[in-house]
Design an enzyme around this catalytic site. Structure first.
Site, PDB file in Angstrom:
ATOM      1  N   ARG A   1      -6.814   3.052   0.972  1.00 52.85           N
ATOM      2  CA  ARG A   1      -8.067   3.456   0.327  1.00 52.85           C
ATOM      3  C   ARG A   1      -7.737   4.571  -0.654  1.00 52.85           C
ATOM      4  O   ARG A   1      -6.610   5.068  -0.704  1.00 52.85           O
ATOM      5  CB  ARG A   1      -9.179   3.810   1.322  1.00 52.85           C
ATOM      6  CG  ARG A   1      -8.796   4.326   2.671  1.00 52.85           C
ATOM      7  CD  ARG A   1      -8.121   5.666   2.641  1.00 52.85           C
ATOM      8  NE  ARG A   1      -8.869   6.612   1.834  1.00 52.85           N
ATOM      9  CZ  ARG A   1      -8.367   7.681   1.266  1.00 52.85           C
ATOM     10  NH1 ARG A   1      -7.083   7.982   1.407  1.00 52.85           N
ATOM     11  NH2 ARG A   1      -9.095   8.504   0.550  1.00 52.85           N
ATOM     12  N   GLY A   2      -8.751   4.985  -1.439  1.00 53.23           N
ATOM     13  CA  GLY A   2      -8.496   5.941  -2.521  1.00 53.23           C
ATOM     14  C   GLY A   2      -8.283   5.133  -3.790  1.00 53.23           C
ATOM     15  O   GLY A   2      -7.484   4.189  -3.809  1.00 53.23           O
ATOM     16  N   ALA A   3      -8.996   5.527  -4.853  1.00 52.96           N
ATOM     17  CA  ALA A   3      -9.060   4.684  -6.061  1.00 52.96           C
ATOM     18  C   ALA A   3      -7.690   4.293  -6.634  1.00 52.96           C
ATOM     19  O   ALA A   3      -7.404   3.100  -6.815  1.00 52.96           O
ATOM     20  CB  ALA A   3      -9.932   5.372  -7.100  1.00 52.96           C
TER      21      ALA A   3
ATOM     22  N   ARG B   1     -13.394  -4.228  -3.113  1.00 53.07           N
ATOM     23  CA  ARG B   1     -14.260  -3.039  -3.085  1.00 53.07           C
ATOM     24  C   ARG B   1     -14.822  -2.833  -4.498  1.00 53.07           C
ATOM     25  O   ARG B   1     -14.086  -2.988  -5.475  1.00 53.07           O
ATOM     26  CB  ARG B   1     -13.487  -1.783  -2.619  1.00 53.07           C
ATOM     27  CG  ARG B   1     -13.144  -1.839  -1.122  1.00 53.07           C
ATOM     28  CD  ARG B   1     -12.643  -0.502  -0.613  1.00 53.07           C
ATOM     29  NE  ARG B   1     -13.716   0.444  -0.389  1.00 53.07           N
ATOM     30  CZ  ARG B   1     -13.511   1.723  -0.062  1.00 53.07           C
ATOM     31  NH1 ARG B   1     -12.287   2.184   0.075  1.00 53.07           N
ATOM     32  NH2 ARG B   1     -14.530   2.537   0.140  1.00 53.07           N
TER      33      ARG B   1
ATOM     34  N   GLN C   1     -11.932  10.808   6.452  1.00 54.76           N
ATOM     35  CA  GLN C   1     -10.717  10.909   5.626  1.00 54.76           C
ATOM     36  C   GLN C   1     -10.238  12.358   5.542  1.00 54.76           C
ATOM     37  O   GLN C   1      -9.042  12.612   5.389  1.00 54.76           O
ATOM     38  CB  GLN C   1     -10.995  10.395   4.206  1.00 54.76           C
ATOM     39  CG  GLN C   1     -11.190   8.897   4.096  1.00 54.76           C
ATOM     40  CD  GLN C   1     -12.653   8.522   4.143  1.00 54.76           C
ATOM     41  OE1 GLN C   1     -13.463   9.202   4.755  1.00 54.76           O
ATOM     42  NE2 GLN C   1     -13.013   7.435   3.498  1.00 54.76           N
TER      43      GLN C   1
ATOM     44  N   ASP D   1     -13.689   8.094  -7.934  1.00 49.50           N
ATOM     45  CA  ASP D   1     -13.485   6.633  -7.918  1.00 49.50           C
ATOM     46  C   ASP D   1     -13.833   6.001  -9.252  1.00 49.50           C
ATOM     47  O   ASP D   1     -13.348   4.920  -9.581  1.00 49.50           O
ATOM     48  CB  ASP D   1     -14.323   5.997  -6.810  1.00 49.50           C
ATOM     49  CG  ASP D   1     -13.663   6.266  -5.475  1.00 49.50           C
ATOM     50  OD1 ASP D   1     -13.830   7.381  -4.954  1.00 49.50           O
ATOM     51  OD2 ASP D   1     -12.929   5.379  -5.003  1.00 49.50           O
TER      52      ASP D   1
ATOM     53  N   ASN E   1     -17.829   9.733  -6.562  1.00 46.22           N
ATOM     54  CA  ASN E   1     -16.801  10.066  -5.575  1.00 46.22           C
ATOM     55  C   ASN E   1     -17.411   9.930  -4.177  1.00 46.22           C
ATOM     56  O   ASN E   1     -18.593   9.592  -4.034  1.00 46.22           O
ATOM     57  CB  ASN E   1     -16.240  11.477  -5.820  1.00 46.22           C
ATOM     58  CG  ASN E   1     -14.987  11.749  -4.997  1.00 46.22           C
ATOM     59  OD1 ASN E   1     -14.082  10.910  -4.947  1.00 46.22           O
ATOM     60  ND2 ASN E   1     -14.920  12.877  -4.326  1.00 46.22           N
ATOM     61  N   LYS E   2     -16.622  10.157  -3.183  1.00 48.47           N
ATOM     62  CA  LYS E   2     -17.031   9.997  -1.781  1.00 48.47           C
ATOM     63  C   LYS E   2     -18.392  10.640  -1.522  1.00 48.47           C
ATOM     64  O   LYS E   2     -18.655  11.750  -1.982  1.00 48.47           O
ATOM     65  CB  LYS E   2     -15.947  10.629  -0.899  1.00 48.47           C
ATOM     66  CG  LYS E   2     -16.197  10.584   0.591  1.00 48.47           C
ATOM     67  CD  LYS E   2     -16.502   9.207   1.120  1.00 48.47           C
ATOM     68  CE  LYS E   2     -15.437   8.186   0.811  1.00 48.47           C
ATOM     69  NZ  LYS E   2     -15.859   6.793   1.047  1.00 48.47           N
TER      70      LYS E   2
HETATM   71  O1  MRU Z   1     -13.673   5.235   0.682  1.00 49.91           O
HETATM   72  P1  MRU Z   1     -12.385   5.842   0.184  1.00 49.91           P
HETATM   73  O2  MRU Z   1     -11.613   6.525   1.242  1.00 49.91           O
HETATM   74  O3  MRU Z   1     -11.590   4.820  -0.594  1.00 49.91           O
HETATM   75  O4  MRU Z   1     -12.865   6.942  -0.844  1.00 49.91           O
HETATM   76  C1  MRU Z   1     -11.893   7.680  -1.529  1.00 49.91           C
HETATM   77  C2  MRU Z   1     -12.463   8.748  -2.374  1.00 49.91           C
HETATM   78  O5  MRU Z   1     -13.653   8.906  -2.500  1.00 49.91           O
HETATM   79  C3  MRU Z   1     -11.483   9.591  -3.137  1.00 49.91           C
HETATM   80  O6  MRU Z   1     -11.990  10.883  -3.308  1.00 49.91           O
HETATM   81  C4  MRU Z   1     -11.252   8.974  -4.517  1.00 49.91           C
HETATM   82  O7  MRU Z   1     -10.889   7.626  -4.401  1.00 49.91           O
HETATM   83  C5  MRU Z   1     -10.211   9.694  -5.275  1.00 49.91           C
HETATM   84  S1  MRU Z   1      -8.626   9.375  -4.579  1.00 49.91           S
HETATM   85  C6  MRU Z   1      -7.422  10.087  -5.508  1.00 49.91           C
END
Ligand code: MRU
Length: 353
Positions: free
Chosen positions: A56-58, A99, A203, A244, A254-255
């Protein structure tokens, strides 16, 4: 070739591993209690790994998808060298549907797709693999550049708050927000990192705390609701987060919970820094209102660690990202440079570089 097991020590900098012509992912669902890699055989398994959050993470999602295209091309070419380009379309679609919010996914798929016509009649795998490895390498370099840019904004030694995990695990390595934190910490500008635990996937407590503790960077966990109180006590100059997807006007997805942080930061005079590579900037969406926000299973909110915690029969709302308006963002830090007080014109100028 014989299947070879992956025999490396789990590390945040090796969350995505291409070895012996195989794709391995560090399973982020079970960190920090277990450190185990999963091997992915094809695009369908890769898409599933993204959907269920093995990775996970963009930026990490984008890199993984690029390797997923390599696996897809291998299977399609072996099945039918003459029409692998037609066959692979289903796999591209499957990966694209894994996603919706992280634009790096679509950016990476498009970058891979653009190579298809250039390959000719030969096996596409070597060329596509070269590109996926390049995407991975560029992301790490971008994170180091952002680390330097972001650290330069932190004028005096301070503690900071971060949200979710925007670290090595969420990227090709080093991290976006955690990249800035790593660089600033090395430069002596960070006292302590407060990591929001980040309900419901945790996370922050499972991944960010794991990464920072391994690097011996002082980290304190907070429940998401404690961040405003921590800001009120002082000693926090910056909120540092990843993204993201960033819209053309500088709005930042973002999250979930990032918006709360930014609103509270404004009230307390704390600055907000968003660190993200330009592959996270989507100039095709005018504002944050157009960014598709993923909604996940309400069970993620109703349960914790697989145990039911919500009252039986109640509903739960589970959008997993939110949009922070550009007006609440002090700096967007990319590998190309810094945009202070972002707006449409400044974002366009950055992307024209
Ligand atoms: O749902 P996730 O864990 O994929 O969400 C990730 C985030 O929101 C991160 O902050 C974002 O992707 C930036 S990662 C460098």
């Amino acid at each position: 070739m014989e299947a070879q097991p992956l025999t490396i020590r789990a590390s945040a900098d090796q969350a995505i591993v291409w070895k012996h012509d195989r794709l391995y992912l560090l399973d982020q669902r079970i960190l920090p209690n277990e450190e185990a890699y999963i091997e992915l055989q094809n695009a369908t398994e890769t898409a599933k790994a993204i959907r269920v959050m093995v990775v996970r993470g963009a930026p990490a999602i984008g890199i993984t998808a690029a390797f997923g295209v390599v696996l897809a091309a291998r299977a399609c070419f072996r099945a039918s060298p003459a029409d692998w380009r037609e066959r692979i379309q289903v796999d591209l679609q499957t990966l694209a549907e894994s996603r919706p919010t992280a634009v790096n996914l679509f950016w990476a798929l498009e970058r891979m797709r653009r190579l298809f016509p250039t390959v000719g009649d030969e096996d596409p795998e070597p060329r596509l693999l070269q590109e996926a490895l390049q995407i991975h390498k560029e992301d790490i370099a971008a994170n180091h550049a952002m680390g330097d840019f972001g650290a330069s904004l932190i004028a005096q030694r301070t503690s900071v708050i971060t949200h979710c995990n925007a670290g090595a695990l969420a990227t090709g390595g080093y991290g976006t927000a955690l990249g800035v934190i790593r660089s600033a910490y090395s430069a002596g500008r960070i006292e302590r990192v407060y990591a929001d635990e980040t309900r419901p996937w945790l996370q922050g407590s499972r991944l960010t705390a794991w990464e920072l503790a391994r690097d011996a960077i002082p980290v304190t966990l907070l429940t998401d609701g404690a961040a405003a109180s921590r800001m009120a006590q002082g000693g926090i100059d910056w909120i540092i987060v990843g993204s993201d997807r960033i819209a053309a006007n500088g709005d930042v997805a973002n999250k979930i919970g990032t918006y709360n942080l930014a609103v509270a930061a404004k009230y307390h005079g704390v600055k907000v820094m968003v660190a993200a590579p330009t592959s996270t900037i989507d100039m095709a969406v005018a504002s944050g209102r157009e960014i598709p926000i993923e909604s996940r299973d309400p069970a993620e909110v109703l349960q914790c660690g697989g145990r039911q915690v919500g009252a039986a029969g109640v509903e739960a709302w589970n959008p997993v990202f939110d949009v922070t308006p550009a007006t609440l963002v002090d700096a967007i830090v990319t590998e190309k440079g810094i945009v202070l007080s972002p707006d449409g014109q400044k974002m366009a100028e950055l992307m024209a570089v």
